[in-house]
Write a protein that holds these residues in place. Sequence first.
Motif, mmCIF file in Angstrom:
data_model
loop_
_atom_site.group_PDB
_atom_site.id
_atom_site.type_symbol
_atom_site.label_atom_id
_atom_site.label_comp_id
_atom_site.label_asym_id
_atom_site.label_seq_id
_atom_site.Cartn_x
_atom_site.Cartn_y
_atom_site.Cartn_z
ATOM 1 N N GLY A 112 -14.371 -21.171 -27.938
ATOM 2 C CA GLY A 112 -13.778 -22.469 -27.618
ATOM 3 C C GLY A 112 -12.997 -23.069 -28.761
ATOM 4 N N LEU A 113 -13.490 -22.881 -29.977
ATOM 5 C CA LEU A 113 -12.877 -23.530 -31.136
ATOM 6 C C LEU A 113 -11.760 -22.712 -31.774
ATOM 7 N N PHE A 114 -11.832 -21.374 -31.653
ATOM 8 C CA PHE A 114 -10.855 -20.537 -32.332
ATOM 9 C C PHE A 114 -9.853 -19.887 -31.377
ATOM 10 N N LEU A 115 -10.365 -19.215 -30.344
ATOM 11 C CA LEU A 115 -9.482 -18.429 -29.488
ATOM 12 C C LEU A 115 -8.527 -19.294 -28.684
ATOM 13 N N SER A 116 -8.939 -20.514 -28.352
ATOM 14 C CA SER A 116 -8.069 -21.383 -27.570
ATOM 15 C C SER A 116 -6.831 -21.816 -28.355
ATOM 16 N N TYR A 117 -6.903 -21.740 -29.695
ATOM 17 C CA TYR A 117 -5.772 -22.124 -30.536
ATOM 18 C C TYR A 117 -4.966 -20.906 -30.999
ATOM 19 N N GLY A 118 -5.343 -19.749 -30.515
ATOM 20 C CA GLY A 118 -4.641 -18.538 -30.890
ATOM 21 C C GLY A 118 -5.197 -17.957 -32.175
ATOM 22 N N SER A 119 -5.477 -16.690 -32.153
ATOM 23 C CA SER A 119 -6.062 -16.053 -33.328
ATOM 24 C C SER A 119 -5.538 -14.639 -33.465
ATOM 25 N N SER A 120 -5.833 -14.023 -34.591
ATOM 26 C CA SER A 120 -5.374 -12.672 -34.859
ATOM 27 C C SER A 120 -6.138 -11.666 -34.004
ATOM 28 N N GLN A 121 -5.622 -10.461 -33.969
ATOM 29 C CA GLN A 121 -6.265 -9.391 -33.211
ATOM 30 C C GLN A 121 -7.653 -9.089 -33.761
ATOM 31 N N ALA A 122 -7.817 -9.220 -35.076
ATOM 32 C CA ALA A 122 -9.121 -8.961 -35.688
ATOM 33 C C ALA A 122 -10.162 -9.963 -35.194
ATOM 34 N N VAL A 123 -9.764 -11.234 -35.068
ATOM 35 C CA VAL A 123 -10.693 -12.250 -34.577
ATOM 36 C C VAL A 123 -11.050 -11.979 -33.122
ATOM 37 N N TRP A 124 -10.061 -11.587 -32.328
ATOM 38 C CA TRP A 124 -10.331 -11.223 -30.927
ATOM 39 C C TRP A 124 -11.323 -10.064 -30.876
ATOM 40 N N GLY A 125 -11.156 -9.102 -31.796
ATOM 41 C CA GLY A 125 -12.070 -7.962 -31.837
ATOM 42 C C GLY A 125 -13.491 -8.383 -32.169
ATOM 43 N N ILE A 126 -13.642 -9.345 -33.083
ATOM 44 C CA ILE A 126 -14.970 -9.843 -33.447
ATOM 45 C C ILE A 126 -15.651 -10.481 -32.253
ATOM 46 N N PHE A 127 -14.900 -11.279 -31.496
ATOM 47 C CA PHE A 127 -15.495 -11.940 -30.338
ATOM 48 C C PHE A 127 -15.770 -10.957 -29.200
ATOM 49 N N ALA A 128 -14.959 -9.900 -29.115
ATOM 50 C CA ALA A 128 -15.243 -8.853 -28.124
ATOM 51 C C ALA A 128 -16.553 -8.153 -28.461
ATOM 52 N N ILE A 129 -16.770 -7.879 -29.749
ATOM 53 C CA ILE A 129 -18.029 -7.269 -30.203
ATOM 54 C C ILE A 129 -19.202 -8.204 -29.918
ATOM 55 N N LEU A 130 -19.018 -9.488 -30.205
ATOM 56 C CA LEU A 130 -20.075 -10.470 -29.971
ATOM 57 C C LEU A 130 -20.466 -10.525 -28.497
ATOM 58 N N GLN A 131 -19.459 -10.477 -27.618
ATOM 59 C CA GLN A 131 -19.762 -10.494 -26.181
ATOM 60 C C GLN A 131 -20.507 -9.232 -25.761
ATOM 61 N N MET A 132 -20.117 -8.091 -26.323
ATOM 62 C CA MET A 132 -20.801 -6.844 -25.984
ATOM 63 C C MET A 132 -22.234 -6.825 -26.515
ATOM 64 N N VAL A 133 -22.462 -7.452 -27.672
ATOM 65 C CA VAL A 133 -23.826 -7.561 -28.196
ATOM 66 C C VAL A 133 -24.692 -8.353 -27.221
ATOM 67 N N ILE A 134 -24.136 -9.423 -26.668
ATOM 68 C CA ILE A 134 -24.847 -10.216 -25.656
ATOM 69 C C ILE A 134 -25.200 -9.345 -24.454
ATOM 70 N N LEU A 135 -24.211 -8.611 -23.949
ATOM 71 C CA LEU A 135 -24.418 -7.784 -22.756
ATOM 72 C C LEU A 135 -25.432 -6.676 -23.005
ATOM 73 N N LEU A 136 -25.397 -6.069 -24.195
ATOM 74 C CA LEU A 136 -26.333 -4.979 -24.490
ATOM 75 C C LEU A 136 -27.760 -5.497 -24.675
ATOM 76 N N ASN A 137 -27.906 -6.682 -25.249
ATOM 77 C CA ASN A 137 -29.241 -7.271 -25.349
ATOM 78 C C ASN A 137 -29.801 -7.545 -23.959
ATOM 79 N N ILE A 138 -28.956 -8.037 -23.077
ATOM 80 C CA ILE A 138 -29.379 -8.283 -21.698
ATOM 81 C C ILE A 138 -29.746 -6.965 -21.022
ATOM 82 N N SER A 139 -28.924 -5.940 -21.214
ATOM 83 C CA SER A 139 -29.194 -4.630 -20.614
ATOM 84 C C SER A 139 -30.517 -4.054 -21.111
ATOM 85 N N LEU A 140 -30.778 -4.206 -22.407
ATOM 86 C CA LEU A 140 -32.039 -3.715 -22.979
ATOM 87 C C LEU A 140 -33.235 -4.432 -22.365
ATOM 88 N N ALA A 141 -33.108 -5.746 -22.209
ATOM 89 C CA ALA A 141 -34.203 -6.522 -21.622
ATOM 90 C C ALA A 141 -34.461 -6.076 -20.188
#
Length: 218
Positions: A112-141
């Motif tokens: 909400g605070l960073f991506l909505s204002y436009g960010s570099s590809q590296a920042v997008w990659g970090i948030f993509a990893i963060l979302q996948m970490v969420i999904l994998l934790n859910i999958s493990l549970a």
Amino acid sequence: MSSFIIGLFTKVIVLFTALPVHEAAHAWASDKLGDPTAKNMGRLTLNPFAHLDLMGSLCILVAGVGWAKPVPINPYRYKNPRVGTALSALAGPASNILLAYIFMIFYKLGAGLFLSYGSSQAVWGIFAILQMVILLNISLAVFNLLPIPPLDGSKILQLVLPQQTYYRIMQYERYIMLAVFFLLFTGILSTPLSFLSRLLYGGLDFLTGYVDILVRLL
């Protein structure tokens, strides 16, 4: 950053965070319930090398779900062995759900605070990893809550099954696990696991709805 690299890097992060937390939660719950066996064997730690299992780690890297070395318990040290066993088993998946909840808060705040204002590809990659970490934790549970030996869900199942029936099922634990391997690697388990994961994700999304409101106000 390619999707393959993001996916692989995310799974490595999960291996060294989610699995140790999962197993340490088992050990912590067991200790609090009166059985220090795991604690005395050095399993009440977040050191991943105390917990990782080779086959379970490979399953994480290949299929996105897996397991670590089982935490040893002595159920006879619990006041109520069946309830104590179930609660100590539940602590593992619960810790992954809690991690997913915490990561989702950071993801929503950051997105909400960073991506909505436009960010570099590296920042997008970090948030993509963060979302996948969420999904994998859910999958493990979700995976570990399946009522299949030797997964955590089977220890919770013993609360509702007659003791004799439960022990009879556990005699075939090795064969049941081989069947799970087959279903996992052929993708047959993907549909029910994905459905349950989406339900849990939706629940966490709802519970973190206050973060969405906060971001809109900022």
